[in-house]
Write a protein that holds these residues in place. Sequence first.
Motif, PDB file in Angstrom:
ATOM      1  N   SER A 134      -6.373  25.771  29.248  1.00 45.06           N
ATOM      2  CA  SER A 134      -5.431  24.837  29.371  1.00 45.06           C
ATOM      3  C   SER A 134      -3.985  24.833  28.643  1.00 45.06           C
ATOM      4  O   SER A 134      -3.303  24.371  28.625  1.00 45.06           O
ATOM      5  N   ALA A 135      -4.446  25.646  27.079  1.00 47.05           N
ATOM      6  CA  ALA A 135      -2.996  25.548  26.433  1.00 47.05           C
ATOM      7  C   ALA A 135      -2.384  26.694  27.017  1.00 47.05           C
ATOM      8  O   ALA A 135      -1.086  26.583  26.661  1.00 47.05           O
ATOM      9  N   ALA A 136      -2.777  27.730  27.535  1.00 45.03           N
ATOM     10  CA  ALA A 136      -2.103  29.248  28.114  1.00 45.03           C
ATOM     11  C   ALA A 136      -1.578  28.406  29.547  1.00 45.03           C
ATOM     12  O   ALA A 136      -0.458  29.093  30.055  1.00 45.03           O
ATOM     13  N   GLN A 137      -2.005  27.057  30.649  1.00 50.12           N
ATOM     14  CA  GLN A 137      -1.448  26.960  31.060  1.00 50.12           C
ATOM     15  C   GLN A 137      -0.057  26.180  31.328  1.00 50.12           C
ATOM     16  O   GLN A 137       0.760  26.302  31.353  1.00 50.12           O
ATOM     17  N   LEU A 138      -0.784  25.552  29.550  1.00 45.93           N
ATOM     18  CA  LEU A 138       0.607  24.193  29.830  1.00 45.93           C
ATOM     19  C   LEU A 138       1.357  26.230  29.099  1.00 45.93           C
ATOM     20  O   LEU A 138       3.442  25.121  29.260  1.00 45.93           O
ATOM     21  N   THR A 139       1.469  26.638  28.405  1.00 38.74           N
ATOM     22  CA  THR A 139       2.426  27.475  27.848  1.00 38.74           C
ATOM     23  C   THR A 139       3.410  27.589  28.870  1.00 38.74           C
ATOM     24  O   THR A 139       5.012  28.406  29.389  1.00 38.74           O
ATOM     25  N   LYS A 140       2.816  28.542  30.178  1.00 42.86           N
ATOM     26  CA  LYS A 140       3.394  28.873  31.302  1.00 42.86           C
ATOM     27  C   LYS A 140       4.180  27.986  32.020  1.00 42.86           C
ATOM     28  O   LYS A 140       5.473  27.920  32.405  1.00 42.86           O
ATOM     29  N   ALA A 147       1.090  18.322  17.546  1.00 38.12           N
ATOM     30  CA  ALA A 147       0.926  16.585  18.021  1.00 38.12           C
ATOM     31  C   ALA A 147      -0.126  16.565  19.183  1.00 38.12           C
ATOM     32  O   ALA A 147      -0.742  17.768  19.938  1.00 38.12           O
ATOM     33  N   LEU A 148      -1.160  16.463  19.143  1.00 46.19           N
ATOM     34  CA  LEU A 148      -1.984  15.535  19.838  1.00 46.19           C
ATOM     35  C   LEU A 148      -1.937  15.434  21.600  1.00 46.19           C
ATOM     36  O   LEU A 148      -0.684  14.846  21.577  1.00 46.19           O
ATOM     37  N   LEU A 149      -2.333  16.243  22.357  1.00 49.24           N
ATOM     38  CA  LEU A 149      -2.030  16.271  24.160  1.00 49.24           C
ATOM     39  C   LEU A 149      -3.191  15.375  25.029  1.00 49.24           C
ATOM     40  O   LEU A 149      -3.032  14.350  24.632  1.00 49.24           O
ATOM     41  N   PHE A 150      -3.612  16.445  24.558  1.00 49.24           N
ATOM     42  CA  PHE A 150      -5.544  15.529  24.765  1.00 49.24           C
ATOM     43  C   PHE A 150      -6.629  15.909  24.291  1.00 49.24           C
ATOM     44  O   PHE A 150      -6.306  17.529  23.432  1.00 49.24           O
ATOM     45  N   LEU A 151      -8.471  15.851  24.757  1.00 46.13           N
ATOM     46  CA  LEU A 151      -9.379  15.587  23.982  1.00 46.13           C
ATOM     47  C   LEU A 151      -9.875  16.517  25.045  1.00 46.13           C
ATOM     48  O   LEU A 151     -10.127  15.971  25.679  1.00 46.13           O
ATOM     49  N   VAL A 152     -10.723  17.600  24.492  1.00 37.72           N
ATOM     50  CA  VAL A 152     -11.267  18.241  25.982  1.00 37.72           C
ATOM     51  C   VAL A 152     -12.497  18.137  25.308  1.00 37.72           C
ATOM     52  O   VAL A 152     -13.342  18.696  24.219  1.00 37.72           O
ATOM     53  N   THR A 153     -13.682  17.118  26.347  1.00 35.19           N
ATOM     54  CA  THR A 153     -14.777  17.130  25.225  1.00 35.19           C
ATOM     55  C   THR A 153     -16.528  17.353  26.422  1.00 35.19           C
ATOM     56  O   THR A 153     -15.816  18.022  27.142  1.00 35.19           O
ATOM     57  N   PRO A 154     -17.314  17.562  25.739  1.00 34.08           N
ATOM     58  CA  PRO A 154     -18.694  17.992  25.968  1.00 34.08           C
ATOM     59  C   PRO A 154     -18.816  17.765  27.767  1.00 34.08           C
ATOM     60  O   PRO A 154     -19.482  18.532  28.905  1.00 34.08           O
ATOM     61  N   ALA A 171      10.542  15.197  24.538  1.00 35.05           N
ATOM     62  CA  ALA A 171      12.308  14.885  24.207  1.00 35.05           C
ATOM     63  C   ALA A 171      12.012  14.909  23.037  1.00 35.05           C
ATOM     64  O   ALA A 171      13.292  14.636  22.087  1.00 35.05           O
ATOM     65  N   ARG A 172      10.949  15.461  21.756  1.00 29.45           N
ATOM     66  CA  ARG A 172      11.461  15.978  20.143  1.00 29.45           C
ATOM     67  C   ARG A 172      12.489  16.780  20.299  1.00 29.45           C
ATOM     68  O   ARG A 172      13.214  17.580  19.005  1.00 29.45           O
ATOM     69  N   ASN A 173      12.247  17.455  20.868  1.00 31.54           N
ATOM     70  CA  ASN A 173      13.028  19.067  21.219  1.00 31.54           C
ATOM     71  C   ASN A 173      12.591  19.504  20.739  1.00 31.54           C
ATOM     72  O   ASN A 173      13.366  20.725  19.531  1.00 31.54           O
ATOM     73  N   GLY A 174      10.830  20.786  20.089  1.00 27.00           N
ATOM     74  CA  GLY A 174      10.641  20.619  19.310  1.00 27.00           C
ATOM     75  C   GLY A 174      10.882  22.205  20.024  1.00 27.00           C
ATOM     76  O   GLY A 174      11.242  22.757  20.580  1.00 27.00           O
ATOM     77  N   ALA A 175       9.866  23.652  18.753  1.00 28.13           N
ATOM     78  CA  ALA A 175       8.942  24.971  19.519  1.00 28.13           C
ATOM     79  C   ALA A 175       8.846  25.221  20.783  1.00 28.13           C
ATOM     80  O   ALA A 175       8.677  26.567  21.450  1.00 28.13           O
ATOM     81  N   GLN A 176       8.205  23.824  20.830  1.00 29.86           N
ATOM     82  CA  GLN A 176       6.948  23.802  22.491  1.00 29.86           C
ATOM     83  C   GLN A 176       5.872  24.820  22.066  1.00 29.86           C
ATOM     84  O   GLN A 176       6.098  26.497  22.508  1.00 29.86           O
ATOM     85  N   LEU A 227       5.988  25.352  30.395  1.00 31.24           N
ATOM     86  CA  LEU A 227       6.338  24.710  29.796  1.00 31.24           C
ATOM     87  C   LEU A 227       7.634  25.928  30.159  1.00 31.24           C
ATOM     88  O   LEU A 227       9.120  25.942  29.855  1.00 31.24           O
ATOM     89  N   ALA A 228       7.264  27.613  30.027  1.00 28.11           N
ATOM     90  CA  ALA A 228       8.747  28.526  30.151  1.00 28.11           C
ATOM     91  C   ALA A 228       8.563  28.295  31.648  1.00 28.11           C
ATOM     92  O   ALA A 228      10.273  29.178  31.937  1.00 28.11           O
ATOM     93  N   GLU A 229       8.127  27.724  32.716  1.00 29.93           N
ATOM     94  CA  GLU A 229       8.532  27.998  33.890  1.00 29.93           C
ATOM     95  C   GLU A 229       9.864  26.746  33.545  1.00 29.93           C
ATOM     96  O   GLU A 229      11.019  26.587  34.180  1.00 29.93           O
ATOM     97  N   ARG A 230       9.074  25.648  33.186  1.00 32.84           N
ATOM     98  CA  ARG A 230      10.592  24.235  32.668  1.00 32.84           C
ATOM     99  C   ARG A 230      12.061  25.193  32.709  1.00 32.84           C
ATOM    100  O   ARG A 230      12.402  24.610  33.344  1.00 32.84           O
ATOM    101  N   ARG A 231      11.844  25.960  31.275  1.00 35.18           N
ATOM    102  CA  ARG A 231      12.993  26.542  30.717  1.00 35.18           C
ATOM    103  C   ARG A 231      13.929  27.567  31.827  1.00 35.18           C
ATOM    104  O   ARG A 231      15.176  27.614  32.106  1.00 35.18           O
TER     105      ARG A 231
END
Length: 548
Positions: free
Chosen positions: A123-129, A98-105, A75-80, A131-135
């Motif tokens: 997980s970050a790579a999957q999120l990048t894909k 900004a923190l999204l979630f924490l990966v624990t052991p 919602a903040r319309n950042g660079a994503q 976001l690109a598909e959303r755009r």
Amino acid sequence: MTTFRRLLSALLLLLLTLCGAAAADNTAPAPAAAPVQAKLVFANRTIFVFRAGLSGFSPADRAEGAHKRLDAALARNGAQQTSIRPINEGTQVLLDGALLFLVTPADINPLAGDTTDSVASESAAQLTKALAERREQASPRYLLIAAALCALATLVYGLVLRGLFLLHRWVGKRSTQAVSRRLGQIRVKNVRVLDIEHYVAFMRHLVNLLIWGLRLMATYLWAAFVLGKVPYSRSWGERLQDYLIDVAAGVAGSIVEALPGLVLVAVIAALARMVMLTASSVFKRVESGELQIAWLDRDTATPTRRIFNVVVWLFALAMAYPYLPGAHTAAFQGVSVLVGLMVSIGASSIVGQGASGLILMYARSLRKGEYVRIGESEGTVVEVGMFETRLRTGLGEEITMPNAWVLSNTSKNYSRAHAGTGYVLDTTVTIGYDTPWRQVHAMLELAAARTEDIATTPKPYVMQIALSDFYPEYRLVAYSTVETPRRRAEVLNQLHQQIIDVFNEYGVAITSPHFTQEPATAHVIPKEDWHPAPAVAPIDVTQDEASR
């Protein structure tokens, strides 16, 4: 006494100790159930799977919180821009800092070589894909290009299917012509011994299987491409592609490992099939009478073909068994033992019936179309099968008899007494001793001559088969010119009618007299009365020469 008390005290102490341990075990708290996993899904793509709780929050609470923080960051319309940051508790996944979630052991599988950093990076790579598909999903230009590519792929897919259809017709026609032309030239003693239709059907099935495999592969590739071009379904397309690659790699590896054995099994099966087809062609020509072999005739060709096929398949199975995938496993061997045990226990009667059928076929005691009598049953042999023999009577009945029963009973064959005729007909009458036997013979022969469908050659004859206490027994034996069971019953009926008419015509009663006392006069026939009509007295050669 002291020793007994000490022993009793030790037993009581041991019993109290065991009871206390059992009570402690019963009061111990039950282990906590494993928390339920929860997925963080964005744009139809799984970003991360929460497998453990954190600070009193369940995996579902962690996934819900991460989704809310993701919505807030978008919602903040950042660079994503996605990134990760290691901390003491694990590795954080960030979006625009900004923190999204924490990966624990507790969320990873260390035995598989996973670390919090590697899982967080994935997980970050999957999120990048995502976001690109959303755009891309919100871009009309990209959707237009994707639709054009999908339409082009669909057009190519249609052309491929059309080409496969034309290829199917062309290959099927050419292969059929080639097989027919080559196999039609194989002859033995100027007789075509191979049935071309078997090989043509085999080639047709092989071509159909190949074409359908190519069609399925083309459909799979088209679906994977189209789904991969649509942003929302791109993850499905990637799954199809990954699945195809994994399956292809697994199948290729398995084939490479089992290829030598499979090649040998295929060669053995093909050779066995070809040997069976070749032998079947030869046996069929022997059955039809086109081909004559000294050691094989038309009656034994069918059982010999069946036995040959069974022997070939058993030999092929024994040769191919060691090369089958999994043949050396305990499960495969256990199933083999179970099948053999079931066959040996449950098929004893079937094997006995089959052996009896083979004996009947090779002994040639019964043949199809012959008129026989087996036990109390009489009729035309319809079929001598492996397990049963069927007769058809002339009265609309069909009798089925097990071959073991047929073999254990006496059979009479009425079709082999004289070649060139139908069946033997016989009937028995009993006439008193006061009727000349020559007259009875003549009347029975006259009745046979008046009956239609009774052959004149060989000539019907009468035999006196018994001289009973009160009457002699006469049996008329004739040969019919018909071969169907229904017509035989009609001929026998007409013969009986003619016998009654002839005996009535010459005043001889068809009776079987029984005496209660001695007759007043002797029942003998003078020699001058030995030839009453229609009997004809033979010419005495000596008297004829004296008169001359």
